[in-house]
Each structure stands twice: as structure tokens, then as C-alpha cells.
Design a protein around this motif. Sequence first.
Motif, short mmCIF file in Angstrom:
data_model
loop_
_atom_site.label_atom_id
_atom_site.label_comp_id
_atom_site.label_asym_id
_atom_site.label_seq_id
_atom_site.Cartn_x
_atom_site.Cartn_y
_atom_site.Cartn_z
N ASP A 1 0.82 -1.22 0.00
CA ASP A 1 0.00 0.00 0.00
C ASP A 1 0.86 1.26 0.00
O ASP A 1 0.65 2.19 -0.78
CB ASP A 1 -0.84 0.04 1.29
N ASP A 2 1.81 1.25 0.94
CA ASP A 2 2.68 2.43 1.05
C ASP A 2 3.56 2.58 -0.18
O ASP A 2 3.85 3.69 -0.62
CB ASP A 2 3.57 2.32 2.30
N LEU A 3 3.95 1.43 -0.76
CA LEU A 3 4.81 1.50 -1.94
C LEU A 3 4.08 2.21 -3.08
O LEU A 3 4.69 3.01 -3.80
CB LEU A 3 5.24 0.10 -2.35
N ASN A 4 2.77 1.95 -3.18
CA ASN A 4 1.99 2.62 -4.23
C ASN A 4 2.07 4.12 -4.12
O ASN A 4 2.12 4.85 -5.11
CB ASN A 4 0.51 2.20 -4.16
N GLN A 5 2.06 4.56 -2.85
CA GLN A 5 2.12 6.00 -2.61
C GLN A 5 3.39 6.60 -3.21
O GLN A 5 3.42 7.74 -3.63
CB GLN A 5 2.10 6.22 -1.09
N PHE A 6 4.44 5.78 -3.24
CA PHE A 6 5.73 6.27 -3.74
C PHE A 6 6.05 5.74 -5.14
O PHE A 6 7.12 5.99 -5.65
CB PHE A 6 6.85 5.84 -2.79
N ALA A 7 5.08 5.01 -5.70
CA ALA A 7 5.40 4.29 -6.94
C ALA A 7 5.69 5.22 -8.11
O ALA A 7 5.00 6.20 -8.35
CB ALA A 7 4.26 3.36 -7.30
#
Length: 578
Positions: free
Chosen positions: A30-36
Amino acid sequence: MASSSSAPFVVVEHTTSEQCFTNLCYCCPDDLNQFAVSPRRGPPWPFTIIQKKKKKLYLALLNGKNSTEDEKVAKGHISLNPEHCKSLDVSFGDTILLQVFAPPSNGVDVNVLRIMVELLPESSTPTQMIMASTVGREFIKTFYHQVFTEYHRVLFAYKGSSYACSVVEISLGENEESESRRSPKQGMIRKRTKVIVEVPPQSLGTLIHGAETFKNIFREGFNMESLEEDLISLGIGGMTSKFAQILQSAFGSRMVPPSLAKRLNLKHVRGMLLYGPPGSGKTLIARSICKLLNTKEPLIINGPDVLNAFQGVSEGKIRSLFKAANEDENRYGAKSDLHVIIFDEIDSIAKKRGVAMGQYHMDDRLVNQLLTMIDGMKVLNNIFIIATTNRKELIDEALLREGRIELHVKLEYPDERGRLQILDINTRNMRQAFVLDEDVNLQDIACMTDGCSGSALASLVTRAHSYAVVQAGERGLMKPVKKDVKVTMNHFLRAIEDIKSRLQESGLEPSSFRMEKEEMILQQFSSSNLTEVLHIQQDIARLKKDSAYFQATLASYKEDTVKLEKELETLRCALDHM
Ligand SMILES: Nc1ncnc2c1ncn2[C@@H]1O[C@H](COP(=O)(O)OP(=O)(O)OP(=O)(O)O)[C@@H](O)[C@H]1O
């Protein structure tokens, strides 16, 4: 290099040990998407700036095809390795700020990366020697296209051994100037990056061939934790914490590699004054320090001897003391050995300028020459001056300023524990030769000798021993051999009485009382003439090797200060005729 707004994340440990060696940080999908940023975009890959206060690390969240998502990491958490935490000064559980950061394709490359490589304590030692150049190449392969900062620390695995690597220096080549305003200095590892491997001395030096070592200021095998044992083996008791303080403040900047010291703008201490009452161990410490250090053999100069030797001789003598250090500095620069110069009783050659008269006019020239040599035209970084004195107040203040003999350490007489250690050291030989009787209780002796100096304790032991030898002689043993002599508690009790009354007679004890008295009396005399009289008196006493003389004079001046002026001329004459 662009960056967007930041979000707080909680620092946690990596979930697998393999992750520790990637120099990446991991978070939940989830958090990775924020930074994707599309993984197909790279290289260079999108990075994350992790910052704590003013410290920043650039760690990749997406590294090519290897996603750094980890379902075991909770939302709002980010996993780092222990070396990252050290770089940022954070602990697991702390909160840090995260920012997306995509380095542009024309981002600044690291030209030269200097790293300090240390074997992790829990890692197995490499079984065969490895080349520093190979380590450098593997480092580039492992961290290719990653961004490094000046204080970046990473874990690195090579051939079954694990290392902690810390960046000592980053050079950006032609971009150095344009990037110099960016803090911390940062750049991307490329194939053409040159990695210089440094190893701490006494560890990997023999295993990583071709690695640069910096010469440790301490002798091989020295360890702060065993300082007390080292001091005892050097015959010094009751000084552990004072010594630790001296080593730290005098040589702290020399304990780190020169490149790191330069980067941190650490200034070396170039001189230390040891002052305190007679017999407090100033000379002993000055000489012993060099036995713990990796230095050239120290040059030891006795103040009064120098004064005599220099009568009529030019200041060239002072210059000659610094000659070897000068040559070494020219030849080896920052890698030069440290040169230690010990000025014992420096007060006799470095008195306050402008006060001295008569044959003392040369003092001013000696002080000026000393000042020039310490921080004159050419500042030598490879010298360390140790000066000792009982009379700090007599020394020219310019010599004692920052950049010169700037570290001032006051030595006191030992406390009970210190006295016990000194007694123990001084009776070591007797114990080994079975000369010391079982009834001798050193703890009781330490208790009875409050206010005694280290030197008084040393002579106490010698005295007790001579009583035992004399007594053995009286028993009819004309030539008593070692086994006939037993030093008992009674011998020590006699020696204590003896020493105490002798010291009282000469005005040398009780210890601190004498110094306080002298200092108090000196402070009362502010006129330069009066101070000069006292200086001369002190020198006469020294030449006569009779400190009681100086004591007596001081005492009489206390009674009648007027006679000081009258005696001035007489004293100068007396000194001239000695
Ligand atoms: N801390 C100590 N541990 C062991 N021995 C000591 C200690 N302090 C002094 N001594 C003993 O006293 C002797 C004289 O000490 P030292 O000459 O270093 O004193 P000093 O402070 O330089 O005296 P001065 O001011 O009279 O020159 C030493 O050689 C040693 O035997």
C-alpha cells in the motif's frame, strides 16, 4: 534532483537478513503505491529520501525488477538496516520523514568514493587474502545506480564475510564546485566510480591487500578498556580517569583517519600543559604517554638545563628541536609520524615576557622563538608538546593560548584508592622476591598517608626497605642477602613517621597545603619587581636543589614584604655568581 512532500514513517528492522545487504528500504505494498514511479522508467530508479533532522539518506524503494514491497512490514512503517540507523542517528521505533525522490538521468555521479571497511564482529573472518581493488569492484556491482551521501553507512557481503562500510569521502570530480552547496554531498555510483578502500589498523590490514590504512595514534594492542592495566604495568597508579581524559582530549582528533578529520574540520591539539604540585607525577605522565602512542621517540628537554645550555647561544637551539618534525611534515604531509617534545619545568624558560631583567632578558627571545615554532609561519600538525610545571602562573600567557599549549591538565595528589595502587606498584618487586612480610597491610598504609604525593609514597617504600636491610645487618647478618630481609609493617610505620616529619620540616607536606600557600603568597605580589624577586629566588633554589630555601624565603616575605625590594640587587648578584 526533484523531491515531493514528505510523510512520517516508523523505523523497523528488515524482516530478512538478506535485505540488510541490499542498501534498500522496504515497506508494505500500500505504502509503496504512494511512492510508486513506474519501474520501467529506470534506471536510475526512483529513490526515497529518508531524513531525520538535517540528516538524509537516499535509499531505493524500487530497484529495477526487484520490488522493495514487503507484506510483513506494517502500514506506516519502513524497514532499514542497523547501519542506515547509525547514519541517521535513529533507533528502531523512531519516526522519520520520507520523500519521493527521482534522480534525473543527468544526476551527479560519484567520481571517487572512499570507504572505511570493517569486519562485522559476528562475521566469520575471510579465509584468504583479498584484493582491495576486487572489493571496490564488487562494491560498485552491488550498489550500482544507488545514491550515496557523505555519512552513508551500508552493510556489504563478500565471499561469505560481512562488512560494515562507511563513506569517508565523496568526490564529484568536475561537479564538485557546482554541487558544493548541497548538503550532504551526494552522488550516484556508476561503473566508472573509483572506490578507495580504507581499513582500520590492526584489523583487516593483513587481509585486504592494497587497502589504505591510517596509522593509529595508539600503539598496537592498546585498548581504552584495559587502560588501568596498561598504566599499572607502566608503574602509574591512581591516574586512570585523568589519563583517559588526557588521551581523549589531546588525541581525539588523531584517532580518526586524516581524510575524515579533514572533512569534519577537526583541529589537532598541539600542546598540553601538565601542572600541579611537586611529585604529583607530571614528568612520569609526560614520559609514559609516549609509551602508549605510535610516535617518534620523544625529545625530552629539561627547562633549567636548556636555560644553562642556551646562555649565549642563539634561538637556533629551539628551532633545532622542531627540525625533524618539519622535515617529516614536508615529506609525508598528513601521514607523518607524530613528534612529541617534552618541556620539563617549562616555567624556567618560558616566563612572562617583559617582566624579566638582568640575565633573564634571553627568556623573551626563547618564548618568542617557541611561539614561532608552534604556530608561526608554518603550522606543524605533526607535533605534540607536553610541558610540565609547578608554577603555571609564571608562564607567558601567549604560549598557553588556543592552537599552542592549549590543553591544561591539573594533577592532584592521589586519593586513597590511588595511594593503594601506587603502593602496590612500588612493592611489586618486594612481593615477587618474598621480601614483603605478610603483616604488611597496604590498605592501612594508604589510609595513613593522606596528603602524600606519588613521589613521597615511592620513597616511603624505599625507606621501609632500607630499615629492613639495616635491621637484618644489626641481627649480625653483615651482608644480608635478599632472603634474610623481611620488610614488616613496623618498618613501614617508621618510614611513615620519618617521611611525614621530613616533609613537614622542608615545608613540602602536607602536599596541597604547600601549593596553596605559595599560590596565595604569589598572588599578593602584583608589582613586577616583586614577582621577579620570587622568580629569581625560585631559580636559586632550583640551582641549589633546595626547595626548602624557596619555601623559607616565601615564608619570610610573608612576614616582611618591604625587604623584597632591598634584596633584588643582592639576589641578581648571587645568581650571577652561581
Ligand atoms: N601516580 C603515580 N604512580 C606511581 N608513581 C608515582 C606517581 N606519581 C609520582 N610517582 C613517583 O614519584 C616520582 C616523581 O614523580 P614526577 O617526577 O613525575 O613528579 P613531578 O610532578 O614531575 O614532580 P616535580 O614537579 O617535582 O618535577 C616518580 O618517578 C614515581 O616514582
